[in-house]
Design an enzyme around this catalytic site. Structure first.
Site, PDB file in Angstrom:
ATOM      1  N   SER A 190     -43.998  -5.931 -29.285  1.00 29.00           N
ATOM      2  CA  SER A 190     -43.178  -5.488 -28.156  1.00 29.00           C
ATOM      3  C   SER A 190     -41.855  -4.924 -28.656  1.00 29.00           C
ATOM      4  CB  SER A 190     -42.922  -6.651 -27.189  1.00 29.00           C
ATOM      5  OG  SER A 190     -42.052  -7.603 -27.781  1.00 29.00           O
ATOM      6  N   SER A 221     -38.606  -5.640 -27.867  1.00 28.87           N
ATOM      7  CA  SER A 221     -37.365  -6.359 -27.589  1.00 28.87           C
ATOM      8  C   SER A 221     -36.356  -6.304 -28.726  1.00 28.87           C
ATOM      9  CB  SER A 221     -37.657  -7.828 -27.253  1.00 28.87           C
ATOM     10  OG  SER A 221     -38.102  -8.529 -28.393  1.00 28.87           O
ATOM     11  N   LYS A 254     -36.255 -12.880 -32.510  1.00 28.30           N
ATOM     12  CA  LYS A 254     -34.981 -12.445 -31.932  1.00 28.30           C
ATOM     13  C   LYS A 254     -33.885 -12.594 -32.989  1.00 28.30           C
ATOM     14  CE  LYS A 254     -36.922 -12.311 -27.775  1.00 28.30           C
ATOM     15  NZ  LYS A 254     -37.216 -11.062 -27.059  1.00 28.30           N
ATOM     16  N   SER A 286     -35.264  -7.467 -23.120  1.00 28.64           N
ATOM     17  CA  SER A 286     -35.527  -8.629 -23.963  1.00 28.64           C
ATOM     18  C   SER A 286     -35.449  -9.901 -23.137  1.00 28.64           C
ATOM     19  CB  SER A 286     -34.522  -8.695 -25.115  1.00 28.64           C
ATOM     20  OG  SER A 286     -34.674  -9.894 -25.854  1.00 28.64           O
TER      21      SER A 286
END
Length: 249
Positions: free
Chosen positions: A37, A39, A100, A195
């Site tokens: 993805s 993010s 992250k 996100s």
């Protein structure tokens, strides 16, 4: 006949040993991950494949395949550095992998105001870098790109990295102040308006240190998704050659 049986046994033993070595390396040294993805755009792109160091923060049950409940806490544990890009287990199910950037450490106060990140009451500087076109993660769109400078913990060098903002008035651009509890960290995606991260307390929230899997170190392969698996002739054109063996910062 005896030699044939011995040959099969030796082959099986070799495969078993190789499997054990691979599991050992995956558990204590490096594990490959892929990015599904957007993010973490622009730092990480959809289709990036990277190595994560398992030893960076010590070891927990999440360091091993399937997260067996053999022990609690961390062995040889250490906190991430502020600004690290880290893989962790989603706190709601302790099984899904998230990646992250760690922006808050235990005791830090985190808040978003008008799209700006505030850390312990101080605005984190950001520098405009122009426009950026996001591709490979839903509809193609143009957003603003910035260079953000996080202060390092313990007086080290500041950490500079790029972020994206579609606007400064999105869902997570104005928040209450979060105080990171002991034994936890605060994680955010670099693609700030796309996100799901610690800003959403009902989903990710504060990440337990025990859930940390490792630190993202290097991209070893990257594809842009323009070639199907059977389009062999198109594979070379789908590889992002400039990203191979690049470090994650």
């Amino acid at each position: 006949m005896t030699k044939k049986t011995g040959g099969w046994l030796e082959s099986i033993k070799t495969v078993v040993y190789a499997g054990l070595i691979a599991v050992g390396i995956r558990a204590v040294a490096f594990e490959p991950f892929n990015i599904p993805s957007g993010s973490m755009i622009p730092t990480l792109l959809v289709g990036d494949y990277l190595f994560v160091s398992k030893y960076a923060y010590g070891y927990s049950r999440h360091s091993m395949p399937f997260s067996p409940e053999l022990f609690q806490g961390r062995i040889f544990g250490s906190l991430p550095a502020r600004g690290d890009v880290a893989v962790f287990k989603y706190p709601r199910d302790n099984s899904t992998d998230y990646i992250k950037r760690i922006v808050g450490l235990p005791g830090d106060r985190i808040q978003m105001r008008g799209g700006r990140l505030f850390l312990n009451g101080q605005e984190v500087p950001r520098e405009g870098l122009g426009l950026y076109t996001v591709e490979g993660d839903g509809p193609r769109m143009t957003v603003r790109r910035y260079r953000e400078t996080l202060p390092a913990a313990g007086g080290g060098a500041p950490v500079r990295h790029e972020i994206l903002e579609a606007s400064d008035d999105g869902q997570y651009d104005n928040t209450t102040e979060y105080v990171v509890p002991a034994g936890h960290v605060f994680a955010m995606g670099d693609n700030r308006d796309n996100s799901l991260d610690s800003r959403e307390m009902n989903a990710v929230g504060f990440v337990p240190v025990e859930n940390l899997v490792g630190r993202a170190e290097m991209i070893f392969f990257s594809v842009d998704g323009t070639a199907a698996w059977w389009e062999v002739w198109a594979w070379p054109f789908a590889v992002r050659w400039d990203r191979i063996f690049s470090g994650v910062r």
